[in-house]
Scaffold this active site. Structure first.
Site, PDB file in Angstrom:
ATOM      1  N   ASP A   1      -3.458  -1.080   0.855  1.00  0.00           N
ATOM      2  CA  ASP A   1      -3.019  -1.188   2.143  1.00  0.00           C
ATOM      3  C   ASP A   1      -1.558  -0.610   2.170  1.00  0.00           C
ATOM      4  O   ASP A   1      -1.043  -0.314   1.033  1.00  0.00           O
ATOM      5  CB  ASP A   1      -2.681  -2.863   2.517  1.00  0.00           C
ATOM      6  CG  ASP A   1      -1.739  -3.076   3.650  1.00  0.00           C
ATOM      7  OD1 ASP A   1      -2.062  -2.849   4.871  1.00  0.00           O
ATOM      8  OD2 ASP A   1      -0.865  -3.592   3.490  1.00  0.00           O
TER       9      ASP A   1
ATOM     10  N   THR B   1       1.582  -1.136   4.257  1.00  0.00           N
ATOM     11  CA  THR B   1       2.780  -2.164   4.660  1.00  0.00           C
ATOM     12  C   THR B   1       2.939  -3.189   3.812  1.00  0.00           C
ATOM     13  O   THR B   1       1.851  -3.898   3.649  1.00  0.00           O
ATOM     14  CB  THR B   1       2.916  -2.493   6.085  1.00  0.00           C
ATOM     15  OG1 THR B   1       2.711  -1.418   7.169  1.00  0.00           O
ATOM     16  CG2 THR B   1       3.892  -3.452   6.428  1.00  0.00           C
TER      17      THR B   1
ATOM     18  N   THR C   1      -4.640   1.313   6.815  1.00  0.00           N
ATOM     19  CA  THR C   1      -3.567   0.365   7.547  1.00  0.00           C
ATOM     20  C   THR C   1      -3.728   0.422   8.915  1.00  0.00           C
ATOM     21  O   THR C   1      -4.761   1.214   9.576  1.00  0.00           O
ATOM     22  CB  THR C   1      -2.072   1.496   7.256  1.00  0.00           C
ATOM     23  OG1 THR C   1      -1.035   0.836   7.987  1.00  0.00           O
ATOM     24  CG2 THR C   1      -2.531   2.932   7.610  1.00  0.00           C
TER      25      THR C   1
END
Length: 764
Positions: A435, A437, A588
């Site tokens: 991922d 963030t 993402t």
């Protein structure tokens, strides 16, 4: 790659990348039913105990409310019929009941085993100690062993029944055979004296197997708790707006499609809907993965469970209950976890083979000795020796010992292992999906670039901007203040602070009116951007960076580029995984330009951008359908379905509870570099498991023929006691070999671009 959506819910998940779904499902379901029956028996016993206690308390003339409460809690702890009927706490409560059931049986059985060990003549002779004898002490071993057998051993006999019914004997069948043989032979030795009894062998075997099953149930229970965390995102109540315009507080469950609700600043949105009035920034990172708060105005959709910013919103509900986005995520996590049938570990396979070997050897021994001599007590003793020497003490410890050391060693180095099967699989990973963030990036915006006009240096620009932003709590304000602090600039005092909603802030510094804000602020002030700042802004836009301006007397004098800051360790982890031959992908919900900018900076192989939660799950399956063993590394609610679907789910420890609960491994130190260390520890641990399994089962290749008497013609004949001693020595060897795992070096030396972590710690 094509953008394939997740399951529509009408078809079962494709779990072929893991194993044959039908390989062990029936047997495992049957075993689970047996465990549930045992759990109900425990609950019935607790209920009966409570009734006796209540009658006794009533007869004595006092209520004992506190005691009642304690007993009630005790009953809940071990499960009740509500769980079984589907009205209790769900799978989490049921698995917790199973875990506590085996935990309690382990401790009680171990305590009852102590007298058996102390009064075992065989152990006294081997270890050279003695204990006082007293009238009746000769009954200590048989009496206590029978109690341990009834309380701790009979459950394994019940769990062996499904294996025998399915004609697929495994560990439970082998354990049951060893328990029954040791139990029957030892009881017979009380009436018909033989060389030795196996009461001590019986109780220690039961204790070890209860310990192993307790550890297993704990892992299952922990893996089932993610769904509880998802439900916590929704508030308990909502403010519904009535026809008269007033608000009433109602449970979220009472909301219906078409209701109008008020979402105050800082509150969580109670249900999916459309904004009818108001504007605000909503933090959707927990659901969609978007790193920046999303501006909402009338006509925009909002998602239940997301967090409102500074503004007030009136939202028309358009989806509740099972139709909501959050409920869809719950279904995906539930589906992905439910598709994971229990891994058929090496110990189970070895136990199945050993069962047939032991039975065959015992039969050959009985026939051979009967033909060679005659059927008598000596033949029975020989058969018993063969079966006892196959007792899976070492086999039962081969995996749990390594798992315990693995878990301890991993924890000392910042890795919490929650699923042993995933740890085993990590050694073969060929794709790691991150991922963005909060995993590859810090999850917080920071200043990544600065430009100023002639006559203004960067330190002055940061000092003035930090002064203007001094009273603001916006994330951009925090980023500017932190950047100014890192530079060590002296921030002057500001006065007349004013927040200009949706545009920026204003304050007076050194008598000058200063503004900080984005393009909307420039439009309001009708300001022209100087060429040098415009070029800077254009370049930042190409890199998907946000630009804010510092204005003095209405003219821009500096520009700051803002972006989610990439972790320093992310550069090293991508290089290290490439060096190990592992592909790196990024998944993402952020925009394509933001994702591509981060991927180009890090050298990531594959990028999936603008991906919704259900699509994240689908992307993991896409990679798995290509025959890849995939790990997912994430930290948000939006990552939970992908974490559960991946062959190995790895959560960043600073992430949300649901991400942590959906994962197989948690990186407590928040360091993606630990993914590399995880692979190394997995390989070392699996190697130890293999060595232990080979020894625990392999020694029978030599010991069972000796027990059968193949060397009797040259005078070598094992007694049952010596057979038990050989089995014990096998257990010691397995334990010592497992301890050697503590020497594994997790500093990851020799990998280009990777500096050894100074706090990497071996086991004690």
């Amino acid at each position: 790659m094509d953008d394939r959506s997740a399951d529509d819910g009408d078809s079962p998940p494709d779990d072929s990348h893991r194993h044959d779904p039908g390989e062990t499902a029936d047997g495992r379901d049957a075993e689970s039913r047996v465990e549930q029956s045992m759990l109900e028996d425990e609950a019935d016993a607790d209920e009966a105990g409570r009734e006796v206690h209540e009658r006794s308390a009533h007869a004595m003339g006092h209520g004992g409310d506190g005691d009642h409460a304690e007993h009630d809690g005790h009953g809940e702890r071990y499960g009740d019929h509500a769980d079984h009927d589907g009205h209790g706490d769900g799978h989490g409560g049921m698995h917790e009941g199973h875990e506590q059931l085996f935990r309690r049986r382990f401790f009680v059985s171990t305590l009852l085993s102590i007298p058996v060990l102390l009064y075992s003549e065989t152990l006294q002779a081997w270890l050279g100690f003695s204990v006082p004898a007293f009238p009746g002490s000769e009954w200590i071993n048989p009496v206590f062993a029978v109690v341990v057998f009834a309380y701790g051993g009979v459950p394994f006999l019940r769990m062996a029944a499904p294996e025998l019914k399915d004609r697929s004997p495994g560990m439970m069948t082998l354990i049951s055979m060893a328990i029954l043989v040791a139990f029957a032979y030892s009881l017979a030795s009380v009436v018909y004296p033989t060389q030795s009894a196996f009461f001590w062998e019986l109780v220690t075997l039961i204790d070890i197997m209860l310990l192993g099953h307790w550890i297993e149930m704990r892992s299952v229970r922990r893996a089932s708790s993610a769904l509880d965390e998802l439900a916590k995102l929704l508030p308990d109540t909502a403010e519904r707006i009535t026809g008269s315009g007033e608000t009433e507080e109602v449970p979220v469950s009472d909301l219906s499609e078409g209701d109008l609700v008020l979402v105050r600043p800082g509150a969580n949105v109670p249900a999916d809907g459309v904004v009818e009035e108001g504007d605000s920034d909503v933090n959707e990172a927990m659901i969609t993965g978007e790193s920046r708060p999303v501006s909402k105005e009338p006509g925009d959709e909002v998602i239940g469970g997301t967090t409102n910013g500074d503004g007030s919103l009136r939202v028309r509900v358009d989806a509740v209950g099972d139709d909501s986005t959050l409920a869809g995520i719950v279904r995906l996590v539930e589906e992905a976890q439910g598709s994971e049938s229990k891994t058929q570990v090496l110990a189970d396979r070895a136990a199945g083979w050993l069962f047939y070997v032991a039975l065959g050897a015992a039969a050959v021994t009985a026939v051979g000795w009967t033909v060679a001599t005659s059927f008598d007590a000596a033949v029975v003793e020989r058969v018993v020796t063969v079966l006892v020497i196959a007792c899976p003490h070492a086999l039962g410890l081969a995996i749990p010992l390594v798992v315990a050391i693995n878990t301890s060693l991993a924890a000392r180095n910042g890795m919490l292992v929650r699923d042993r099967a995933a740890m085993e699989q990590a050694r073969n990973l060929d794709t790691v999906v991150f991922d963005k963030t909060g995993t590859l990036t810090e999850g917080e915006h920071g200043v990544v670039g600065t430009a100023t006009v002639d006559g203004v240096d960067e330190d002055e620009a940061f000092a003035l901007a930090a002064a203007v932003e001094g009273d603001s709590e916006h994330m951009i304000a925090r980023a500017i203040r932190e950047a100014a602090a890192e530079r060590g600039v002296e921030v002057p005092d500001a006065s007349d602070f004013e927040a200009i909603k949706g545009r920026g802030v204003r304050a007076t510094v050194h008598g000058d009116e200063l503004f900080v804000g984005g393009p909307n602020l420039l439009d309001q002030l009708d300001s022209d951007v100087p060429d040098e700042l415009q070029r800077f802004a254009d370049e930042a836009g190409e890199n998907a960076q946000t630009v804010v301006y510092l204005l003095r007397a209405g003219e821009p004098i500096a520009a700051f580029a803002m972006a989610d800051v990439v972790r320093e360790s992310s550069f090293r982890v991508v290089d290290a995984l490439h060096d190990l031959g592992v592909e790196v992908a990024m998944l993402t919900g952020d925009s394509q330009d933001v994702a591509s900018a981060v991927a180009d900076e890090l050298g990531i192989d594959t990028v999936f951008a603008e991906v919704l939660p259900e699509d994240k799950d689908g992307k993991i399956r896409e990679l798995q359908d290509q025959g890849k063993l995939v790990a997912m590394v994430g930290d948000g609610v939006n990552d939970a379905p992908a974490l559960a679907r991946a062959d190995v789910g790895i959560a960043i420890g600073s992430g949300t509870d649901v991400a942590v609960q959906s994962a197989d491994v948690v990186l407590v130190q928040n360091d993606p570099m630990d993914v590399v260390r995880l692979v190394k520890l997995s390989r070392a641990s699996y190697r130890k498991m293999q060595e232990n399994i080979v020894w625990a089962a392999g020694y029978n290749v030599f010991a069972i023929p000796l027990a059968a008497g193949v060397l009797a013609p040259i005078g070598i004949l094992l007694s049952p006691a010596v057979g038990a001693l050989l089995m014990s020595l096998s257990t010691v060897i397995v334990a010592v070999n497992a301890q050697l795992l503590r020497r594994v070096d997790l500093s990851v030396p020799g990998l280009p671009g990777v500096s050894p972590r100074t706090d990497a710690r071996p086991g004690d």
